[in-house]
Design an enzyme around this catalytic site. Structure first.
Site, PDB file in Angstrom:
ATOM      1  N   GLN A  73       0.840  -1.189   0.000  1.00 55.69           N
ATOM      2  CA  GLN A  73       0.000   0.000   0.000  1.00 55.69           C
ATOM      3  C   GLN A  73       0.878   1.244   0.000  1.00 55.69           C
ATOM      4  OE1 GLN A  73      -2.347   1.810   3.288  1.00 55.69           O
ATOM      5  NE2 GLN A  73      -4.127   1.381   1.983  1.00 55.69           N
ATOM      6  N   CYS A 103      -7.148   7.259   4.434  1.00 60.98           N
ATOM      7  CA  CYS A 103      -6.640   7.677   5.743  1.00 60.98           C
ATOM      8  C   CYS A 103      -6.968   9.146   5.997  1.00 60.98           C
ATOM      9  CB  CYS A 103      -5.135   7.458   5.832  1.00 60.98           C
ATOM     10  SG  CYS A 103      -4.435   7.941   7.436  1.00 60.98           S
ATOM     11  N   GLY A 215     -14.943  -2.359   6.709  1.00 57.34           N
ATOM     12  CA  GLY A 215     -15.587  -1.584   7.761  1.00 57.34           C
ATOM     13  C   GLY A 215     -16.628  -2.383   8.527  1.00 57.34           C
TER      14      GLY A 215
END
Length: 335
Positions: A73, A103, A215
């Site tokens: 990432q 983020c 999530g």
């Protein structure tokens, strides 16, 4: 012990993945999780492209081959720097490259990347296009459903369409918006409500796109429910804090009937070659052992085992023998 290669009957690795988490998903934790699942897609911590350009590439990029399939990432907003970083990812042998557009931390915002990039889909598209052209690796994007007051479905759809046209091969969607001001990163993981319905609507409207849901997925059952429509699921802290909770992933999600559910002792035994090599190369034991405190839970004596491990492994001269003794204790108890 390397992950099994995909077969015609085995779903792709992104069906279940462990989220990139700063200070958590380092190379040692990834080797631990590879003992739990041979097929799951693992992610590095976020590596900032600019830091990679100027820093120690071996320190930032090296990994144990057992970790693959493994995604690097990246964080950044400069297509040129990201293209160079993607080239290094290919050189080092990563399976994919992922761009962080999720983020919300203040530090990341200062660098003008992460979640704030959702307001500039054209820039994200240029970054994706540059990374794909330079590396030839699959390029994916992890993002939110929106930021601040830019959280309409139309804006989400425009973001995804714009980035998909540039060559993003998969979207990992954290089904919460992010508040760039007023909430810290921890609050942004829990306070904004989950909107699985928006991601599901996106999948209905763009059925050819590969969409992975992130999530609020706390159990294997949660994941199975969402896989009725999503192309994959990504689990974060639930994997870190309860690693053995996921020891049925290979059987249940990857159709691997030969997979043997991991136990605490088999995870620790599988870590030993990595630990021995790390210590031979001059590494300390604690960076590995710190990830083991959640390995044993819910059984008699778990707290004592964890306390003893921390006490012994944190000593400056601690070596692989500490983990060997801890493993033998677990094996004697059938754990």
């Amino acid at each position: 012990m390397t992950p099994s290669s995909a077969t015609a009957n085995q779903p792709p690795a992104h069906r279940f993945s462990v989220a990139p988490m700063l200070d958590y998903t380092d190379r040692h934790f990834r080797v631990l999780m590879r003992q739990v699942s041979r097929h799951a897609l693992l992610y590095s911590e976020m590596v900032v492209a600019q830091a990679l350009h100027h820093g120690d590439k071996n320190k930032l990029l090296n990994f144990d081959p057992i970790e693959k399939p493994l995604v690097l990432q990246l964080g950044g907003d400069d297509p040129e720097l990201l293209a160079a970083a993607a080239q290094w990812a290919k050189t080092w042998g990563y399976s994919e490259v992922n761009l962080n557009v999720g983020c919300p931390s203040a530090k990341v915002q200062q660098g003008r990347f992460g979640a704030c990039l959702m307001a500039d889909p054209e820039r994200v598209a240029r970054c994706v296009e540059a990374m794909a052209a330079s590396s030839g690796l699959p390029i994916t994007v992890k993002h939110r459903i929106g930021i601040d007051n830019h959280d309409s479905y139309a804006e989400l759809l425009n973001f995804v369409d714009t980035v998909a046209a540039a060559g993003s091969q998969r979207f990992i969607i954290h089904a919460r918006k992010a508040w760039l001001e007023g909430l810290d990163p921890k609050q942004n993981r829990t306070v904004p409500p989950l909107r699985y319905d928006l991601v599901q609507q996106l999948k209905q409207d763009r059925p050819k796109l590969l969409l992975e849901l992130n999530g609020g997925l706390e159990t294997l059952e949660n994941c199975q429910q969402q896989l009725d429509w999503a192309d994959g699921v990504m689990v974060g802290r639930a994997a870190y804090h309860h690693p053995l909770q996921w020891n049925q992933v290979d059987r249940e999600l990857f159709n691997d009937e030969k997979a043997i559910p991991a136990r605490a002792s088999t995870v620790l035994r599988g870590l030993m070659p990595h630990t021995e090599q790390w210590c031979r190369d001059g590494g300390k034991l604690w960076p590995i052992a710190r990830h083991l405190v959640h390995l044993v839970e819910g059984v008699s004596g778990a707290r004592y085992w964890r306390r003893a491990l921390v006490e012994k492994a944190s000593k400056a001269n601690a070596g692989p023998d500490v983990l060997e003794r801890a493993c033998l204790e677990l094996e004697e108890r059938g754990l």
